[in-house]
Design a protein around this motif. Structure first.
Motif, PDB file in Angstrom:
ATOM      1  N   TYR A 141     -30.345  16.659  31.073  1.00 62.81           N
ATOM      2  CA  TYR A 141     -30.259  15.252  30.716  1.00 62.81           C
ATOM      3  C   TYR A 141     -30.338  14.340  31.943  1.00 62.81           C
ATOM      4  CZ  TYR A 141     -28.523  17.500  26.495  1.00 62.81           C
ATOM      5  OH  TYR A 141     -28.390  18.308  25.396  1.00 62.81           O
ATOM      6  N   ALA A 142     -30.727  14.888  33.069  1.00 58.05           N
ATOM      7  CA  ALA A 142     -30.776  14.093  34.300  1.00 58.05           C
ATOM      8  C   ALA A 142     -31.707  12.897  34.173  1.00 58.05           C
ATOM      9  CB  ALA A 142     -31.201  14.976  35.472  1.00 58.05           C
ATOM     10  N   HIS A 143     -32.738  13.013  33.310  1.00 58.94           N
ATOM     11  CA  HIS A 143     -33.709  11.929  33.166  1.00 58.94           C
ATOM     12  C   HIS A 143     -33.097  10.672  32.538  1.00 58.94           C
ATOM     13  CE1 HIS A 143     -33.693  13.944  29.248  1.00 58.94           C
ATOM     14  NE2 HIS A 143     -34.126  12.805  28.727  1.00 58.94           N
ATOM     15  N   LEU A 144     -31.919  10.811  31.913  1.00 58.37           N
ATOM     16  CA  LEU A 144     -31.262   9.654  31.318  1.00 58.37           C
ATOM     17  C   LEU A 144     -30.566   8.782  32.356  1.00 58.37           C
ATOM     18  CD1 LEU A 144     -29.571  11.431  28.254  1.00 58.37           C
ATOM     19  CD2 LEU A 144     -31.703  10.126  28.264  1.00 58.37           C
ATOM     20  N   PHE A 145     -30.426   9.300  33.563  1.00 61.89           N
ATOM     21  CA  PHE A 145     -29.660   8.621  34.609  1.00 61.89           C
ATOM     22  C   PHE A 145     -30.579   8.160  35.735  1.00 61.89           C
ATOM     23  CE2 PHE A 145     -26.992  11.621  32.432  1.00 61.89           C
ATOM     24  CZ  PHE A 145     -25.768  10.997  32.294  1.00 61.89           C
ATOM     25  N   ALA A 146     -30.046   7.276  36.562  1.00 60.89           N
ATOM     26  CA  ALA A 146     -30.749   6.910  37.792  1.00 60.89           C
ATOM     27  C   ALA A 146     -30.847   8.145  38.681  1.00 60.89           C
ATOM     28  CB  ALA A 146     -30.000   5.788  38.506  1.00 60.89           C
ATOM     29  N   PRO A 147     -31.838   8.187  39.562  1.00 62.70           N
ATOM     30  CA  PRO A 147     -31.999   9.358  40.435  1.00 62.70           C
ATOM     31  C   PRO A 147     -30.718   9.677  41.208  1.00 62.70           C
ATOM     32  CG  PRO A 147     -33.922   7.949  40.588  1.00 62.70           C
ATOM     33  CD  PRO A 147     -32.915   7.202  39.759  1.00 62.70           C
ATOM     34  N   GLY A 148     -30.323  10.927  41.192  1.00 58.20           N
ATOM     35  CA  GLY A 148     -29.159  11.377  41.955  1.00 58.20           C
ATOM     36  C   GLY A 148     -27.838  11.291  41.230  1.00 58.20           C
ATOM     37  N   VAL A 149     -27.766  10.561  40.104  1.00 55.03           N
ATOM     38  CA  VAL A 149     -26.488  10.382  39.420  1.00 55.03           C
ATOM     39  C   VAL A 149     -25.993  11.695  38.822  1.00 55.03           C
ATOM     40  CG1 VAL A 149     -25.311   9.270  37.480  1.00 55.03           C
ATOM     41  CG2 VAL A 149     -26.810   7.937  38.975  1.00 55.03           C
ATOM     42  N   MET A 150     -26.894  12.471  38.202  1.00 53.59           N
ATOM     43  CA  MET A 150     -26.462  13.741  37.622  1.00 53.59           C
ATOM     44  C   MET A 150     -25.917  14.676  38.697  1.00 53.59           C
ATOM     45  SD  MET A 150     -25.803  15.668  35.109  1.00 53.59           S
ATOM     46  CE  MET A 150     -26.553  14.809  33.726  1.00 53.59           C
ATOM     47  N   ASP A 151     -26.540  14.666  39.863  1.00 51.44           N
ATOM     48  CA  ASP A 151     -26.028  15.491  40.967  1.00 51.44           C
ATOM     49  C   ASP A 151     -24.615  15.066  41.336  1.00 51.44           C
ATOM     50  OD1 ASP A 151     -28.370  16.936  41.078  1.00 51.44           O
ATOM     51  OD2 ASP A 151     -29.255  15.697  42.665  1.00 51.44           O
ATOM     52  N   ARG A 152     -24.346  13.765  41.324  1.00 53.29           N
ATOM     53  CA  ARG A 152     -23.002  13.272  41.658  1.00 53.29           C
ATOM     54  C   ARG A 152     -21.996  13.665  40.578  1.00 53.29           C
ATOM     55  NH1 ARG A 152     -25.650   8.418  43.089  1.00 53.29           N
ATOM     56  NH2 ARG A 152     -24.556   7.196  41.492  1.00 53.29           N
ATOM     57  N   ILE A 153     -22.423  13.648  39.311  1.00 55.78           N
ATOM     58  CA  ILE A 153     -21.530  14.054  38.231  1.00 55.78           C
ATOM     59  C   ILE A 153     -21.119  15.510  38.412  1.00 55.78           C
ATOM     60  CG2 ILE A 153     -21.402  14.535  35.751  1.00 55.78           C
ATOM     61  CD1 ILE A 153     -23.176  12.086  35.287  1.00 55.78           C
ATOM     62  N   LEU A 154     -22.107  16.366  38.665  1.00 52.71           N
ATOM     63  CA  LEU A 154     -21.813  17.792  38.816  1.00 52.71           C
ATOM     64  C   LEU A 154     -20.966  18.055  40.060  1.00 52.71           C
ATOM     65  CD1 LEU A 154     -25.263  19.288  37.808  1.00 52.71           C
ATOM     66  CD2 LEU A 154     -23.167  19.260  36.451  1.00 52.71           C
TER      67      LEU A 154
END
Length: 293
Positions: A141-154
């Motif tokens: 679901y990384a495409h739903l977020f701004a670039p890099g946000v999913m990495d920060r969540i994880l």
């Protein structure tokens, strides 16, 4: 990698004593550019617990988030010894950054004693082993977020194995559903058997702020602050600890939202051990605003 991240979290909760009843904790950013509220609450509870005699554990906390924390600066925690009784001990903690209070906590601790026993039954939930880990489920679901946000969540959740029983709100944005959610969680790694029970309580306090307001978002089909369709922040947080538990063993966090109004939303949660014991209750109110166009 998870063992290293758990060690980092334990180091974060290992406060430096700089004077009697004054402690200093480091801070770090979370998904948004401010200190994660669960970190401040857990550190404040650590500070309070270090002034309590006889190792009696916390049975409740009540806290207010006053200002956003600066992840680039340490946080100083000052503890007031409000009361030392035969059964109960009360502490008040103020967290300060840049000369201003950012967080206030009151906590009560109780010596072990026997009493009347009853509890609500544990709700039905899928077994945690049947659910995907965050690392398995969320990157798609990384495409739903701004670039890099999913990495920060994880990265922000790397010390915790947190598994959603159903799709999280950002997956089902635009599709309102019942304002209830469940997650299983435990630390990403085992803790020694002789770990202070207060550390398990502080770790649960840390996790308790991660998903509690998700139920507010589900009721309105909103994806959340991470994708920018709401603006949110914790306002206050209360917990009651009923029975001993281990934070490195599976805990079910059953959450719901009874109401939202006036730019605020209320979340209520119950935490159960794997064997069905109700170990904690949580209530939080937070800012939940729709951004202006």
């Amino acid at each position: 990698m998870s063992d290293a991240q758990l060690k980092d979290l334990l180091d974060l909760l290992d406060l430096e004593r700089i004077e009697q009843d004054i402690y200093r904790g480091q801070s770090r950013s979370a998904v948004v550019p401010r200190v994660f509220g669960g970190q401040v609450a857990a550190q404040a509870l650590v500070a309070a617990g270090r002034t309590v005699p006889d190792g009696r554990p916390a049975h409740s906390l009540h806290a207010y988030f006053l200002r956003p924390g600066d992840p680039g600066a340490p946080i100083v925690y000052t503890v007031d010894r409000i009361r030392d009784g035969r059964s109960f001990t009360t502490r008040r903690v103020v967290a300060v950054q840049h000369g201003k209070p950012i967080f206030h906590l009151s906590a009560s601790f109780q010596a072990d004693e026997e009493g009347l026993e009853h509890q609500e039954p544990m709700p039905a939930a899928p077994d945690p082993e049947t659910l995907p880990t965050a690392e398995e489920a969320l990157p798609q679901y990384a495409h739903l977020f701004a670039p890099g946000v999913m990495d920060r969540i994880l990265e922000a959740r790397g010390a915790v194995d947190l598994r959603y029983a159903e799709a999280p709100p950002f997956v089902t944005a635009g599709q309102p559903r019942e304002p209830r959610s469940q997650v299983w969680f435990r630390t990403n790694g085992k803790l020694p058997d002789d770990t202070d029970p207060m550390l398990h309580i502080c770790l649960a306090t840390y996790v308790s702020d991660m998903t509690l307001l998700d139920s507010v978002l589900l009721a309105h089909g909103r994806g959340g602050w991470a994708i920018g369709d709401v603006v949110g922040a914790s306002l206050d947080h209360a917990m009651w600890f009923h029975r001993p538990f281990r934070a490195d063993e599976w805990l079910l966090y059953d959450q719901e939202s009874p109401t939202s109004q006036g730019g605020r939303g209320l979340g209520k949660g119950r935490i159960f051990s794997r064997d069905g014991r109700l170990v904690a209750d949580v209530i939080q109110e937070g800012v939940v605003r729709v951004p202006r166009a």
